[in-house]
Structure formats: C-alpha cells, structure tokens
Motif scaffolding. Sequence first.
Motif, short mmCIF file in Angstrom:
data_model
loop_
_atom_site.label_atom_id
_atom_site.label_comp_id
_atom_site.label_asym_id
_atom_site.label_seq_id
_atom_site.Cartn_x
_atom_site.Cartn_y
_atom_site.Cartn_z
N ALA A 95 -57.05 -2.52 -6.02
CA ALA A 95 -56.92 -2.31 -4.75
C ALA A 95 -55.79 -0.93 -4.34
N MET A 96 -56.22 -0.04 -3.72
CA MET A 96 -55.33 1.27 -3.40
C MET A 96 -55.08 1.23 -1.87
N SER A 97 -53.90 1.24 -1.26
CA SER A 97 -53.67 1.31 -0.02
C SER A 97 -52.18 2.17 0.05
N GLY A 98 -52.24 3.25 1.14
CA GLY A 98 -50.93 3.90 1.01
C GLY A 98 -51.13 4.95 2.08
N GLY A 99 -50.06 5.59 2.55
CA GLY A 99 -49.96 6.71 3.57
C GLY A 99 -49.44 6.22 4.87
N GLY A 100 -49.66 4.84 5.11
CA GLY A 100 -49.18 4.31 6.56
C GLY A 100 -47.57 4.64 6.60
N ASN A 101 -46.62 4.81 5.74
CA ASN A 101 -45.22 5.02 5.90
C ASN A 101 -45.23 6.53 6.35
N ARG A 111 -59.53 -8.60 -14.38
CA ARG A 111 -58.03 -8.18 -14.06
C ARG A 111 -58.11 -7.31 -12.83
N PHE A 112 -57.22 -7.87 -11.80
CA PHE A 112 -57.11 -7.22 -10.64
C PHE A 112 -55.62 -6.72 -10.43
N VAL A 113 -55.52 -5.20 -10.13
CA VAL A 113 -54.28 -4.64 -9.88
C VAL A 113 -54.15 -4.11 -8.66
N ALA A 114 -53.15 -4.33 -8.01
CA ALA A 114 -52.93 -3.77 -6.42
C ALA A 114 -51.71 -2.91 -6.47
N LEU A 115 -52.05 -1.64 -5.78
CA LEU A 115 -50.99 -0.61 -5.62
C LEU A 115 -51.00 -0.39 -4.12
N GLY A 116 -49.58 -0.01 -3.84
CA GLY A 116 -49.48 0.34 -2.51
C GLY A 116 -47.61 0.03 -2.13
N ASP A 117 -47.35 -0.21 -0.77
CA ASP A 117 -46.31 -0.45 -0.28
C ASP A 117 -46.07 -1.80 0.34
N GLY A 121 -48.61 -12.72 0.61
CA GLY A 121 -49.39 -11.49 1.25
C GLY A 121 -50.89 -11.60 0.72
N TRP A 122 -51.63 -10.64 1.22
CA TRP A 122 -52.88 -10.64 1.30
C TRP A 122 -53.57 -10.26 -0.31
N ALA A 123 -52.87 -9.54 -0.98
CA ALA A 123 -53.13 -9.33 -2.32
C ALA A 123 -53.16 -10.56 -3.24
N TYR A 176 -53.68 -10.92 -12.63
CA TYR A 176 -53.51 -10.22 -11.58
C TYR A 176 -52.03 -9.54 -11.58
N ALA A 177 -51.99 -8.12 -11.15
CA ALA A 177 -50.68 -7.37 -11.32
C ALA A 177 -50.71 -6.72 -9.94
N ASN A 178 -49.46 -6.90 -9.46
CA ASN A 178 -49.16 -6.34 -8.07
C ASN A 178 -47.94 -5.26 -8.35
N LEU A 179 -48.34 -3.88 -8.34
CA LEU A 179 -47.29 -2.75 -8.39
C LEU A 179 -46.68 -2.22 -7.03
N ALA A 180 -47.01 -3.04 -5.91
CA ALA A 180 -46.57 -2.32 -4.73
C ALA A 180 -44.98 -2.62 -4.58
#
Length: 299
Positions: free
Chosen positions: A95-101, A22-28, A47-49, A65-69
């Motif tokens: 997968a956790m990514s954030g802060g770029g904005n 079970r893969f979950v992606a977080l981000g923007d 997208g890459w995810a 797979y879930a994508n909450l971004a």
Amino acid sequence: MITEDRGPDTVQQGHGLHPWHRFVALGDSYTEGIGDPEPRSLGGLRGWADRTAEELSAGQPDFAYANLAVRGMLLRQILDRQLAPALALKPDLIAMSGGGNDILFKHGNPDKLAEKLDAAVEVLSATGATVLLYAGPDWGNTPVFSAIRGKVAVYNENIHTIGARHHCVMVDLWCLPELQHAASWDPDRLHLSPLGHHAVALATLEALGVPHTLEPLRPKPLPDQGWKHARAEDLVWARQYFVPWILRRLLHPGDEFLPAKRPLPGPIFGLGRPGPFPSGHPAVNPGMGSGPAPEGQAA
C-alpha cells in the motif's frame, strides 16, 4: 476503481481466501493510523492498514504485515526512508500513499509530486507485488482545506494515471460516500476517525476483491485477547519500542521523526510484537541519527 491482473482476478486462484502473504504499508499519519486510537494496538494506534491486515490474516496462517508509515512525512521523505526498507521485506502486497502533507502544508505542485510517485511505483510494481494506490479525499466542505481542493483533484487524476500505467489497484477516497460524513473525521478535520479508517479498510478489501467481515458504517472492534495477554504485549512493546524511543528523544531532541510502528512483517495478532528489530533501527540503538535508513533497515 482501477484494478489489475495481480489483484481481484487472482483471488480465486490461490489456495486460501486470497493470494497475498506479506503486506507492507508505506505513508504518513494517514497510513500510520492517526485518529484511530486503540490502546491494545501497537503504539496505541490501529488505522485502516491494521484493519485491512486483520481481515487479510483470517484463514491465512502465514500472513505477515509491516507498517513503515510515519506521521508528518512529505512524499520525498517517505520515498527516501521507506522505499528501500519496504523492498527489502519482499512483500507481495504493497500500500503506497503520500503527498497529502506536501499539498496541505507546503504548497506542493501536484504534477511534480506525481513524477516522484510515478518513479517509486514503477520500482514497487517491478517486483511483481500488487500495489495499492489511494486517491485523496474531497475536503471541499472543510474550511481552509477547501482552498486546495483543486490541487488535490489534479493530484488524484495523476495518481489514477500512474495506477493505470503500472497496473495497480486503485482505491478512490474522493468518491467514497462514507467520507462525506462528519463522523468519519477526527475533530481536527484532517485525520480520519475510527469510522473513517474502517471505511477505508472496507474500500481497500473491496478493491482487492477479498472476502471480509466488515460492514459499512459499523466499525469492527479489536478482538478481545484477554487481560493477561494484553498486559504481556504492553510490556513487550514498552521494553522494545517505547522506552528506547523516549531515550532517543531525550538524547537527540533534534531528531524529526519517530520510527515506524511495525518495521518488520509479523502476525497481526500475537505475543511478542513488535520485533525483533533490524540492526541499526532506532528502537535498538537510541543514538542512531535520523538520516535515511540503509537498505534493508526500517526508518
């Protein structure tokens, strides 16, 4: 790249090609897939995810797979709106990514951002899931964005430290040679192109130590599911997602964010995505406000 005990070393111990189910992606927008349009993908974006999940699902019939971004979110908004829903989904790969904005548009302090990210990663890693972290790309050759290159570099070093502290799998986009090519970037020079998303997916799978079919600089097309199948999925998406979202935006034009494109784990391919949606999700209740989602609900 930093790897940890729950990453590549465990791949050969599982019954399938890898140990994750079970893969979950977080981000923007970067994780949502902006810059990689694909009409047959959910919400019109791949997208890459998604590309990573496509490979992870091969030979793993129970893989979900879930994508909450959601595009445009700052780090605090990602944590406030996506962390609890992600934990409720009980993923074993995150997968956790954030802060770029924050750095690009809000003059964010990379050290303060890292403090927020560190606390969130501690919570995620405590679940026993494998956590993927991403160091941002080098915008040194990009006009305007080159001015914040130093901040991005400091934030990246902080992310590496966080990854080592919490035994995460690190994907270093700063050092990814494919992202030095102009073809890897959208014309806006901010978002990845399909080639760039492909490169990040490949780097993610390599960091995880997972066998895959991706080749450098050769994006893999989405498998052809047939015209009738694709049209059926379009109808499901329009009925359960797009129309409710349009109504929500008309009734509540002040709402700032879209709902996540894949709020619940499910097969990366297959009729009927997305849904069923959790109770209270904007796609179910267009009148729902845009505040932080209750625990267990996607925002």
